[in-house]
Design an enzyme around this catalytic site. Structure first.
Site, PDB file in Angstrom:
ATOM      1  N   THR A   1       1.033  -1.591  -0.090  1.00 40.81           N
ATOM      2  CA  THR A   1       0.191   0.029  -0.033  1.00 40.81           C
ATOM      3  C   THR A   1       0.924   1.006   0.170  1.00 40.81           C
ATOM      4  O   THR A   1       0.842   2.220  -0.464  1.00 40.81           O
ATOM      5  CB  THR A   1      -0.977   0.134   1.390  1.00 40.81           C
ATOM      6  OG1 THR A   1      -0.139   0.231   2.557  1.00 40.81           O
ATOM      7  CG2 THR A   1      -2.139  -1.222   0.798  1.00 40.81           C
TER       8      THR A   1
ATOM      9  N   ILE B   1      -3.278   5.465  -0.334  1.00 44.02           N
ATOM     10  CA  ILE B   1      -5.076   5.168   0.485  1.00 44.02           C
ATOM     11  C   ILE B   1      -4.888   3.874   0.729  1.00 44.02           C
ATOM     12  O   ILE B   1      -5.811   3.080  -0.549  1.00 44.02           O
ATOM     13  CB  ILE B   1      -6.057   5.588  -0.950  1.00 44.02           C
ATOM     14  CG1 ILE B   1      -5.313   5.188  -2.134  1.00 44.02           C
ATOM     15  CG2 ILE B   1      -6.496   6.420  -0.895  1.00 44.02           C
ATOM     16  CD1 ILE B   1      -6.072   5.937  -3.964  1.00 44.02           C
ATOM     17  N   HIS B   2      -4.208   3.614   1.632  1.00 43.55           N
ATOM     18  CA  HIS B   2      -4.215   1.918   1.719  1.00 43.55           C
ATOM     19  C   HIS B   2      -5.791   1.173   1.599  1.00 43.55           C
ATOM     20  O   HIS B   2      -4.732   0.279   0.764  1.00 43.55           O
ATOM     21  CB  HIS B   2      -4.250   1.985   3.584  1.00 43.55           C
ATOM     22  CG  HIS B   2      -2.832   2.883   4.046  1.00 43.55           C
ATOM     23  ND1 HIS B   2      -1.465   2.202   3.728  1.00 43.55           N
ATOM     24  CD2 HIS B   2      -3.204   4.112   4.264  1.00 43.55           C
ATOM     25  CE1 HIS B   2      -0.517   3.599   4.484  1.00 43.55           C
ATOM     26  NE2 HIS B   2      -1.273   4.565   4.733  1.00 43.55           N
ATOM     27  N   ASP B   3      -6.378   1.618   2.016  1.00 39.26           N
ATOM     28  CA  ASP B   3      -7.492   0.107   2.219  1.00 39.26           C
ATOM     29  C   ASP B   3      -8.180  -0.104   0.300  1.00 39.26           C
ATOM     30  O   ASP B   3      -8.918  -0.777   0.215  1.00 39.26           O
ATOM     31  CB  ASP B   3      -8.700   0.861   2.701  1.00 39.26           C
ATOM     32  CG  ASP B   3      -8.201   1.148   4.285  1.00 39.26           C
ATOM     33  OD1 ASP B   3      -9.043   1.675   4.583  1.00 39.26           O
ATOM     34  OD2 ASP B   3      -7.373   0.140   4.448  1.00 39.26           O
TER      35      ASP B   3
END
Ligand code: RIB
Ligand code: CA
Length: 325
Positions: free
Chosen positions: A199, A250-252
């Site tokens: 990520t 924007i990890h998720d």
């Protein structure tokens, strides 16, 4: 396993999240893509308290006109004291952006019951997308181990092989509830882990964020406003990476992107366990990438992404949702 579709060419999913700025961007992608059939959204405490994460889920889903069931989850980690990340997501949790007054209420069913019912009543195994601490999922597996055959896989944004962002060794979702993470790692359910290793490479630049404002929809404008807040709260990646200040992670989003576009990602199977005792390392996801543990791999750990294609996917989702409003 990742990205398989059913006979209707859709991947049935349950989304467990802690909105949170990047959680809302993950929800946006999930609802923008025809490959996914979102059966249920559940919330847990993580980025913010359970009241705020649940409100934010209802608010954002109201704004994008997706009135899917939202079931409220557990209010605190299994054992650790609760820690939130308002410094990263803002006091309200969505970067001080007001989406909508919720047009519907949270489900009468608590999250664990709603997930149990959805899994057990499904004609096919369901993918769980988890983008917060794994408290709900661990509690479900403790209470109802019989659901395991009905879970196709868990696509989790969390953990990391190298370095952390909540401590120097632990990523936030694993750090907040390490016991839940360890319970899920050893549950024997297929897991895809989008940890910081991947990520940190799945980021949007300030210039790309500015481009959002040229898409010409109020939705894109609000996404740009929300991401603007996120810009100033990003933490250092391990071992200084040049230009990291320009990289808004924007990890998720990767927890969904790897399902709808698995070809963008590279990963390998490793044995992963979570440190529970370490004074300095609690919550660290120990990824056996040197294969010295002698233990069978239990997690598919993603480590690389085609960032240009990822950003194209992101912009397409912003455009798709923006056009429907
Ligand atoms: O470390 C990043 C993760 O922690 C993301 O899921 C973010 O939303 C926070 O929950
Ligand atoms: Ca999250």
């Amino acid at each position: 396993m990742i990205g398989e579709v059913n006979s209707l060419n859709q991947i049935p999913v349950i989304i467990d999240c802690d909105p949170g700025i990047d959680d809302t961007m993950m929800l946006m992608l999930a609802f923008a893509r025809p490959e996914l059939d979102v059966r249920l959204v559940t919330t847990e405490a993580g980025n913010l308290t359970i009241d705020k994460t649940t409100y934010n889920a209802l608010s954002f889903l109201t704004y994008i006109n997706k009135h899917v069931e939202v079931a409220r989850g557990l209010p605190q980690p299994l054992f650790r004291k609760q820690e939130v990340a308002e410094d990263i997501h803002g006091e309200g949790g969505l970067g001080n952006v007001k989406w909508a007054d919720p047009a519907f209420e949270a489900s009468k069913r608590p999250a664990i019951q709603a997930i149990y019912d959805t899994l057990m009543h499904s004609t096919e195994p369901i993918t769980i997308v988890a983008t917060g601490p794994l408290t709900n999922i661990a509690a479900l597996l403790i209470a109802h181990p019989e659901v395991k055959p009905n879970i196709k896989q868990i696509s989790w944004m969390g953990g990391s092989a190298v370095g952390g962002n909540m401590s120097t060794t632990a990523e936030f979702n694993a750090y907040v509830d390490p016991h839940a993470a360890e319970l899920v790692m050893r549950a024997g359910v297929p897991i895809i882990m989008s940890g910081l290793d991947v990520t940190h490479k799945a980021y949007i630049t300030r210039d790309e964020m500015a481009h959002l404002r040229t898409l010409g929809t109020p939705f894109a404008e609000k996404v740009a406003d929300m991401m603007q807040f996120y810009t100033f709260t990003q933490k250092q990646t391990p071992f200084y990476t040049p230009g990291f200040e320009e990289q808004i992670r924007i990890h998720d989003v990767s927890a969904v992107a790897c399902l709808v576009a698995p070809e963008l990602y590279r990963g390998d199977d490793y044995f992963v366990e979570v440190e529970l005792e370490g004074r300095l390392t609690q919550g660290a996801t120990i990824v056996d990438y040197t294969k010295q543990s002698g233990k069978e791999p239990n997690v598919h750990v993603l480590h690389s992404v085609d960032r240009a294609a990822f950003i194209k996917l992101f912009f397409e989702a912003v455009t798709t949702i923006g056009k429907t409003l």
